[in-house]
Motif scaffolding. Structure first.
Motif, PDB file in Angstrom:
ATOM      1  N   LEU A  18      12.991 -50.621  30.677  1.00  0.00           N
ATOM      2  CA  LEU A  18      11.342 -49.974  31.017  1.00  0.00           C
ATOM      3  C   LEU A  18      11.323 -48.545  30.499  1.00  0.00           C
ATOM      4  N   ILE A  19      12.534 -47.729  31.546  1.00  0.00           N
ATOM      5  CA  ILE A  19      12.372 -46.312  30.926  1.00  0.00           C
ATOM      6  C   ILE A  19      13.384 -46.411  30.277  1.00  0.00           C
ATOM      7  N   LYS A  20      13.641 -46.703  28.753  1.00  0.00           N
ATOM      8  CA  LYS A  20      13.373 -46.632  27.663  1.00  0.00           C
ATOM      9  C   LYS A  20      12.501 -46.717  26.770  1.00  0.00           C
ATOM     10  N   ILE A  21      11.963 -47.921  26.542  1.00  0.00           N
ATOM     11  CA  ILE A  21      10.735 -48.219  26.172  1.00  0.00           C
ATOM     12  C   ILE A  21       9.407 -46.611  26.798  1.00  0.00           C
ATOM     13  N   SER A  22       9.493 -45.853  27.429  1.00  0.00           N
ATOM     14  CA  SER A  22       9.328 -44.622  28.061  1.00  0.00           C
ATOM     15  C   SER A  22       8.573 -43.863  26.568  1.00  0.00           C
ATOM     16  N   ARG A  23       7.526 -43.262  26.799  1.00  0.00           N
ATOM     17  CA  ARG A  23       7.025 -42.570  26.145  1.00  0.00           C
ATOM     18  C   ARG A  23       6.086 -41.789  26.164  1.00  0.00           C
ATOM     19  N   VAL A  24       5.437 -41.717  27.351  1.00  0.00           N
ATOM     20  CA  VAL A  24       5.042 -41.040  27.937  1.00  0.00           C
ATOM     21  C   VAL A  24       4.860 -39.871  29.214  1.00  0.00           C
ATOM     22  N   GLU A  25       4.767 -40.947  30.502  1.00  0.00           N
ATOM     23  CA  GLU A  25       5.423 -40.605  31.752  1.00  0.00           C
ATOM     24  C   GLU A  25       5.725 -41.329  32.255  1.00  0.00           C
ATOM     25  N   ILE A  26       6.741 -41.486  33.348  1.00  0.00           N
ATOM     26  CA  ILE A  26       7.253 -42.353  33.830  1.00  0.00           C
ATOM     27  C   ILE A  26       7.160 -41.907  35.873  1.00  0.00           C
ATOM     28  N   LEU A  27       6.393 -43.017  36.213  1.00  0.00           N
ATOM     29  CA  LEU A  27       5.966 -42.820  38.168  1.00  0.00           C
ATOM     30  C   LEU A  27       6.777 -44.077  38.933  1.00  0.00           C
ATOM     31  N   ILE A  28       7.672 -42.543  39.800  1.00  0.00           N
ATOM     32  CA  ILE A  28       8.355 -43.405  40.540  1.00  0.00           C
ATOM     33  C   ILE A  28       8.324 -43.683  41.906  1.00  0.00           C
ATOM     34  N   LYS A  35       1.732 -45.599  32.560  1.00  0.00           N
ATOM     35  CA  LYS A  35       0.029 -46.113  32.850  1.00  0.00           C
ATOM     36  C   LYS A  35      -0.138 -48.012  31.958  1.00  0.00           C
ATOM     37  N   LYS A  36       0.888 -48.735  31.635  1.00  0.00           N
ATOM     38  CA  LYS A  36       1.384 -49.683  30.572  1.00  0.00           C
ATOM     39  C   LYS A  36       1.821 -50.888  31.633  1.00  0.00           C
ATOM     40  N   TYR A  37       2.351 -50.620  32.039  1.00  0.00           N
ATOM     41  CA  TYR A  37       3.760 -51.599  32.977  1.00  0.00           C
ATOM     42  C   TYR A  37       4.252 -51.178  34.782  1.00  0.00           C
ATOM     43  N   SER A  38       4.782 -52.382  35.170  1.00  0.00           N
ATOM     44  CA  SER A  38       4.502 -51.508  37.075  1.00  0.00           C
ATOM     45  C   SER A  38       5.732 -52.884  37.296  1.00  0.00           C
ATOM     46  N   LEU A  39       6.822 -52.153  38.288  1.00  0.00           N
ATOM     47  CA  LEU A  39       7.423 -53.253  38.958  1.00  0.00           C
ATOM     48  C   LEU A  39       7.507 -52.649  39.969  1.00  0.00           C
ATOM     49  N   ALA A  40       7.203 -53.228  40.976  1.00  0.00           N
ATOM     50  CA  ALA A  40       7.079 -53.465  42.211  1.00  0.00           C
ATOM     51  C   ALA A  40       7.827 -53.709  43.014  1.00  0.00           C
ATOM     52  N   VAL A  41       8.844 -53.743  43.934  1.00  0.00           N
ATOM     53  CA  VAL A  41      10.652 -53.997  43.858  1.00  0.00           C
ATOM     54  C   VAL A  41      10.218 -54.169  45.648  1.00  0.00           C
ATOM     55  N   GLU A  42      10.986 -55.351  46.213  1.00  0.00           N
ATOM     56  CA  GLU A  42      10.746 -55.179  47.379  1.00  0.00           C
ATOM     57  C   GLU A  42      12.309 -55.145  48.117  1.00  0.00           C
ATOM     58  N   LEU A  43      12.365 -54.343  49.716  1.00  0.00           N
ATOM     59  CA  LEU A  43      12.829 -53.701  50.127  1.00  0.00           C
ATOM     60  C   LEU A  43      13.730 -54.881  51.283  1.00  0.00           C
TER      61      LEU A  43
END
Length: 745
Positions: A332-342, A421-429
């Motif tokens: 996902l980081i590699k295909i980003s083109r505009v913005e990454i929110l973490i 703002k196209k893909y989301s990945l929610a990871v449980e701790l």
């Protein structure tokens, strides 16, 4: 007959009689195990010989020798097999062509048959040859099927269940075409995005495309992309085709009875390795997997339409494999083109991704694609040290990578990654103590659903704004703290400077009052002394407040007879009242209420309970006198306010003390019949500057509360139930409070 092994020797045989004789002789000396590998013809020939059959029976019955026979069981030899099954372990292996015996792991007998010549045989005890054939037998034995299962298969005309591995592209294509030839009802295929080209651009296409004409149903699952769409459109003409995002694996199932899985291959090329199996349980399991994928897959027509329109179908996937989650993070980081929110759930989650190399990919995304990156994370020293470089103008991408720190009350148990703002990945701790991400995380959800992604983005923006407000508030709080420190230092200095000239004023005015007989002058001097005393109490209160807030107020504790202390103080007050001189000593409460000398229509009574007389308690004597004096002065002031002109009613003030055995505390009570506590004081009576009088500062009760609590006690107040006056109480522990003795508060 006891066998005496000779030195290593090898003998050859050139007739069936000689081989039979050698076999019978071997059966006479075997003591441990007898392993025979025979093809379907030789097993029948040997068992037809009576001496050999009897010898085999004696091994199991008389000598307790383990007999194992490996052969191909067919309809032709099954009757002979049944005869020796009670005395031997028998297994089946398809197309076996070997004929040899290994006796006790030390003697080898091998046979070769030909239709045009006499049988040839070999007998040897050469160790290397014997061990090699023993190993071969064990290998074949483990790959074989018990005779009981094979007989059921023959009886019900079932195929032999087996699993095999095929190697080489030509060999695999040959077997694949053979499988297509025998297909009867359906052929289900599942491949990655390279699969469509393998079917369309290969020798199997013509045979595959003919299957529907024979009434065979074809179903195909793959990932349809812009690159393989031309192959998929061709597939769609002969089979039911569906799309599944990022599907992995290449396998097929024919008629629900035969399964094959190939290794990954280049586009248009067959795999170099293929696993085939017709084991029923395994095939049924794989068929279930296929049906599950089929139910989730998208019809090819819709996917092709999406590609043509440039849109994507919404999906929400649950990912259980932590390695797959980490891999997806990188992608996902590699295909980003505009913005990454973490958003990182914890500071450890942040540091785990640093170690995993994700931040190098983020910096690469900023460098190569101009991606703007914003990160929210709890912080610690390591994180602050790591992220400092993003704040420096010397860092090449400092304007593209922004990091803000979350407060504890804003933290979550979920880490979020939002891309464009196209893909989301929610990871449980799952376990934050682990060093590696794959060990620390649980379930994850991956989605391109617009509503889901935008909801997460909204949450991120809210947290981002709140973190900005927190940072600004921290800056303002620091400014206020510095101002407060400066203010306290000024007040402390001013109070000390005020107290210096007050002491001589009080001392000199007292001397002049005692020696002067002029009544008018005495009145003036009394006013001076009273106001100087008031100013003295005010400066002491101010100093106490600054000590309390600066946590430097100290207690000088010692053992005190509390009953005697209170009794003496009450007597002093009562004497002053009777002499109408309270104004000279304590006619002002600590709030500094200004009153002229006057008759106080009050009396003070002290009535301790019997169990507290002569009780010794460890306290700061002067500070307890300060608290009690403040409460009595307040009671006198409230009682004096209640006085009605022309009414000589006496308003008694009661001071009492009792012991609470259950909590090991002493409670001191001051009760009056004055005006009571004003309703406006509810909840703030013991706070700074809380007062309803015109001339009071509202510091006395605040100081008293802190002095009581410094001793480990508590203070409270309430209006009397009869509507007349109020009661103030405070407690002191009978035991010394740990850490409080002569300590800072």
């Amino acid at each position: 007959m006891k066998f005496t092994p000779p030195s290593e020797a090898t003998n050859a045989f050139h007739s069936s009689e000689m081989m039979g004789k050698d076999m019978v002789e071997t059966l006479t000396w075997v003591v441990d195990k007898f392993d025979a590998c025979l093809d379907h013809r030789e097993i029948s020939l040997l068992l037809a010989k009576g001496e050999i059959r009897k010898g085999l029976l004696k091994l199991n019955v008389g000598k307790n020798v383990r007999v194992r026979i490996l052969t191909e069981i067919t309809n032709e030899n099954v009757s002979e097999i049944n005869k020796i099954m009670p005395s031997a372990e028998i297994r089946h292996l398809d197309n076996i062509r070997s004929n040899f015996v290994v006796a006790d792991g030390r003697q080898y007998l091998g046979y070769a048959f030909s239709n045009i010549a006499q049988p040839q045989g070999l007998s040897t005890n050469t160790k290397a040859i014997v061990e090699a054939h023993q190993f071969l037998f064990e290998f074949l034995w483990n790959a074989s099927v018990p005779a009981e299962i094979r007989m059921v298969q023959l009886e019900k005309n079932l195929p032999v269940e087996k699993t095999e591995i095929l190697y080489g592209q030509e060999n695999i294509v040959k077997h694949f075409l053979l499988d297509l030839k025998y297909a009867k009802e359906r052929f289900d295929s599942c491949t990655d995005f390279t699969g469509p080209s393998l079917f369309v651009d290969s020798p199997i296409w013509s045979d595959y495309a003919e299957l529907p004409k024979r009434g065979i149903r074809l179903r195909f699952i793959t990932e349809i992309t812009r690159e393989n769409m031309k192959y998929c459109e061709k597939l769609l003409k002969v089979c039911e085709l569906r799309h599944l995002e990022k599907v992995k694996g290449n396998f097929g199932i024919i008629d629900g009875r035969s399964y094959g899985a190939g290794s990954s291959a280049k586009e248009g090329e067959a795999p170099v390795q293929l696993i085939r199996s017709n084991i029923r349980a395994y095939v049924e399991q794989q068929q279930y997997f296929f049906e599950t994928l089929w139910s989730k897959a998208l019809p090819a027509e819709r996917r092709i339409e999406q590609i043509q329109r440039g849109t994507d179908e919404d999906f929400i996937d649950t990912i259980k494999d932590p390695y797959e989650v980490q891999k997806l993070t990188y992608e996902l980081i590699k295909i980003s083109r505009v913005e990454i929110l973490i958003v990182f759930a914890t500071s450890n989650a942040f540091l785990r991704q640093v170690r995993a190399g994700s931040f190098k990919l983020l910096e690469q995304a900023a460098a190569d694609n101009g991606v703007n990156i914003r990160i929210l994370s709890p912080s610690n020293k390591k994180i602050l040290s790591f992220t400092q470089r993003y704040d420096k103008s010397t860092f090449k991408f400092h304007n593209q990578i922004k990091v803000r720190h979350l407060k504890e009350d804003l933290q979550t148990k979920i880490s979020l990654l939002l891309v464009d703002k196209k893909y989301s990945l929610a990871v449980e701790l799952n376990d934050d103590t682990k060093d590696r991400t794959v060990d620390a995380i649980g379930f994850s959800t991956y989605s391109n659903s617009k509503s889901t992604v935008l909801s997460y983005a909204s949450i991120f923006e809210t947290l981002w704004r709140q973190s900005e407000l927190y940072e600004r508030l921290e800056e303002l709080n620091e400014e206020l703290r510095l101002r407060d420190v400066a203010q306290r230092e000024f007040i402390n200095t001013a109070a000390h400077e005020l107290r210096t000239p007050i002491q001589p004023i009080l001392g000199l005015s007292e001397i002049v009052l005692k020696s002067n007989k002029d009544e008018d002058l005495k009145e003036y001097l009394t006013i001076i002394a009273r106001n100087a005393e008031r100013l003295h109490r005010l400066t002491n209160n101010i100093l106490d407040v600054t000590r309390i807030e600066g946590k430097i107020l100290r207690l000088d504790k010692g053992m005190v007879d509390l009953d005697n202390l209170i009794s003496s103080l009450v007597t002093e007050y009562q004497t002053s009242i009777e002499q109408k001189k309270i104004g000279k000593v304590r006619n002002k409460n600590d709030d500094g209420v200004n009153k002229e000398d006057k008759d106080l229509f009050s009396q003070i009574h002290y009535s301790p309970s019997a169990d507290v007389r002569s009780v010794m308690i460890e306290v700061d004597k002067d500070r307890i006198i300060q608290v009690l004096s403040n409460l009595i002065n307040n009671a006198l002031n409230a009682s004096n306010k209640r006085r009605i002109v022309g009414n000589d009613e006496i308003f008694p003030i009661k001071v009492s003390m009792k012991k609470d055995n259950s909590s090991e505390e002493i409670t001191i009570i001051v009760s009056d019949r004055g005006t009571g506590i004003d309703k406006s004081m509810n909840g703030k009576l013991f706070t700074k500057f809380a007062t309803t009088t015109d001339g009071g500062t509202g510091l006395g009760l605040y100081v008293s509360k802190n002095l009581v609590e410094a001793h480990g006690g508590k203070i409270w107040a309430f209006n009397n139930s009869n509507g007349r006056g109020a009661t103030f109480c405070f407690t002191l522990p009978l035991k010394t409070v740990a850490g409080r003795l002569s300590s800072e508060i």
